[in-house]
Design a protein around this motif. Structure first.
Motif, short mmCIF file in Angstrom:
data_model
loop_
_atom_site.label_atom_id
_atom_site.label_comp_id
_atom_site.label_asym_id
_atom_site.label_seq_id
_atom_site.Cartn_x
_atom_site.Cartn_y
_atom_site.Cartn_z
N PRO A 78 -66.49 -2.82 48.82
CA PRO A 78 -67.82 -3.74 49.22
C PRO A 78 -67.95 -5.03 50.02
O PRO A 78 -68.43 -5.41 50.34
N TRP A 79 -66.83 -6.19 49.05
CA TRP A 79 -66.47 -6.85 49.50
C TRP A 79 -66.30 -7.18 50.57
O TRP A 79 -66.84 -7.89 51.70
N LEU A 80 -65.67 -6.58 51.68
CA LEU A 80 -65.18 -7.06 52.95
C LEU A 80 -66.61 -6.75 53.94
O LEU A 80 -66.72 -7.18 55.34
N ASP A 81 -66.98 -5.11 53.41
CA ASP A 81 -68.23 -5.17 53.55
C ASP A 81 -69.24 -6.05 54.19
O ASP A 81 -70.06 -6.09 55.21
N ARG A 82 -69.40 -7.12 52.49
CA ARG A 82 -70.11 -8.27 52.44
C ARG A 82 -69.93 -9.32 53.66
O ARG A 82 -70.93 -9.92 54.55
N VAL A 83 -68.55 -9.32 53.97
CA VAL A 83 -68.59 -11.00 54.16
C VAL A 83 -68.61 -9.99 56.11
O VAL A 83 -69.09 -10.79 56.99
N GLY A 84 -68.30 -9.26 56.01
CA GLY A 84 -68.55 -8.93 58.28
C GLY A 84 -70.23 -8.66 58.59
O GLY A 84 -69.95 -8.89 59.40
N GLU A 85 -70.60 -8.40 56.83
CA GLU A 85 -72.77 -8.39 57.20
C GLU A 85 -73.18 -10.02 57.25
O GLU A 85 -74.00 -10.10 58.25
N ALA A 86 -72.22 -10.89 56.90
CA ALA A 86 -72.67 -12.13 56.68
C ALA A 86 -72.17 -12.45 58.29
O ALA A 86 -72.80 -13.02 59.46
N ILE A 122 -55.24 -9.89 37.24
CA ILE A 122 -55.29 -8.24 37.36
C ILE A 122 -55.53 -8.69 39.05
O ILE A 122 -56.78 -8.95 39.53
N PRO A 123 -54.86 -8.07 39.84
CA PRO A 123 -54.95 -7.67 41.30
C PRO A 123 -55.91 -6.81 41.46
O PRO A 123 -55.59 -6.08 40.89
N LEU A 124 -57.21 -6.53 42.62
CA LEU A 124 -57.79 -6.44 43.58
C LEU A 124 -57.40 -4.84 43.99
O LEU A 124 -55.68 -5.02 44.66
N GLU A 125 -58.34 -4.02 43.70
CA GLU A 125 -57.43 -2.52 44.19
C GLU A 125 -58.01 -2.33 45.59
O GLU A 125 -59.39 -3.46 45.20
N ASP A 126 -58.06 -1.12 46.31
CA ASP A 126 -59.03 -1.28 47.26
C ASP A 126 -60.24 -0.72 47.16
O ASP A 126 -61.36 -1.39 48.17
#
Length: 191
Positions: free
Chosen positions: A75-83, A66-70
Motif C-alpha cells: 500500500p505504501w508503494l502504491d501511495r508513492v507511485g500515486e504521488a 520490526i522489519p516491514l514485510e511486503d
C-alpha cells in the motif's frame, strides 16, 4: 505530494528543465531525503518524502525494530507511485527490490528514473546513530541490506556513491540527467 512540500520546492534554477519523475532510492541513512530535496530545488520540481506516506502501523513497527514485510509495503508503494502520478517531481523512497520499483512505475503514470545512492555500511551505521527524530530503528539497517536489489540494466536510472558531499553527489546526478544517461524521455510542462 503535500502543498507545503510542493510550494517550498518550486524554486526554478534551471530554466530549460522538463518535468520528470525521479525516485531517489537506497537504504535508510544513505541521504535520499537530503539529496532529493536539493535535486528538486535545482530542477525546480516538487519534492516529497516517501517516509511520510507510510501508514501509522508501519511507522510503529519500524520504531519498534520490526522489519516491514511486503504486505506492509505494497500500500505504501502504491501511495508513492500515486504521488508521482499526481505531481511529477522527486520523491525519496527506499525502493529496495525490483518488484517495489515495478510497483511504483505501474502507479506513476509515466516513466520513472531511479537514482540509487550507495554508502558503505559502516558510514550508514554512523549516520543512523547520529540521526534524531526519525522513527526508523537503526537496528533495521541489516534487514534493508539483505533485501536490497541493485538496479537492473533494463531499469531507467543509475547508481552513485553517496559517501561524498551532498554538493558533489548533486552535481553528479545533474550531470547524468543532463547527459541523458538514463534514456529518460522528458516531457514538457505547461503552466
Amino acid at each position: 505530494m503535500s502543498e507545503k512540500t510542493t510550494s517550498s520546492a518550486m524554486k526554478t534554477s534551471t530554466p530549460a528543465t522538463s518535468s520528470r519523475r525521479i525516485v531517489v532510492m537506497g537504504v535508510a541513512g544513505c541521504g535520499k531525503s537530503t539529496l532529493g530535496a536539493r535535486l528538486a530545488e535545482a530542477l525546480g520540481q516538487p519534492f516529497a518524502e516517501g517516509d511520510d506516506l507510510h501508514s501509522p502501523e508501519s511507522r510503529a513497527k519500524m520504531a519498534a525494530g520490526i522489519p516491514l514485510e511486503d504486505a506492509d509495503r505494497w500500500p505504501w508503494l502504491d501511495r508513492v507511485g500515486e504521488a508521482l502520478s499526481r505531481h511529477e517531481g522527486i520523491i525519496a523512497c527506499s525502493a529496495l527490490k525490483r518488484a517495489y520499483r515495478d510497483r511504483i512505475r505501474a502507479r506513476a503514470g509515466g516513466p520513472v528514473v531511479f537514482v540509487h545512492l550507495s554508502v558503505p555500511e559502516d558510514e550508514i551505521t554512523t549516520r543512523l546513530k547520529a540521526r534524531r527524530g526519525h522513527y526508523f530503528d537503526p537496528a533495521l539497517q541489516a534487514s534493508q541490506h539483505v533485501i536490497l536489489e541493485p538496479l537492473e540494466t533494463d531499469e531507467q536510472g543509475f547508481g552513485l556513491d553517496a559517501s561524498r558531499s551532498v554538493e558533489e553527489v548533486l552535481c553528479r546526478v545533474l550531470e547524468r540527467l543532463a547527459q541523458g544517461l538514463t534514456d529518460f524521455p522528458t516531457t514538457s510542462s505547461t503552466a
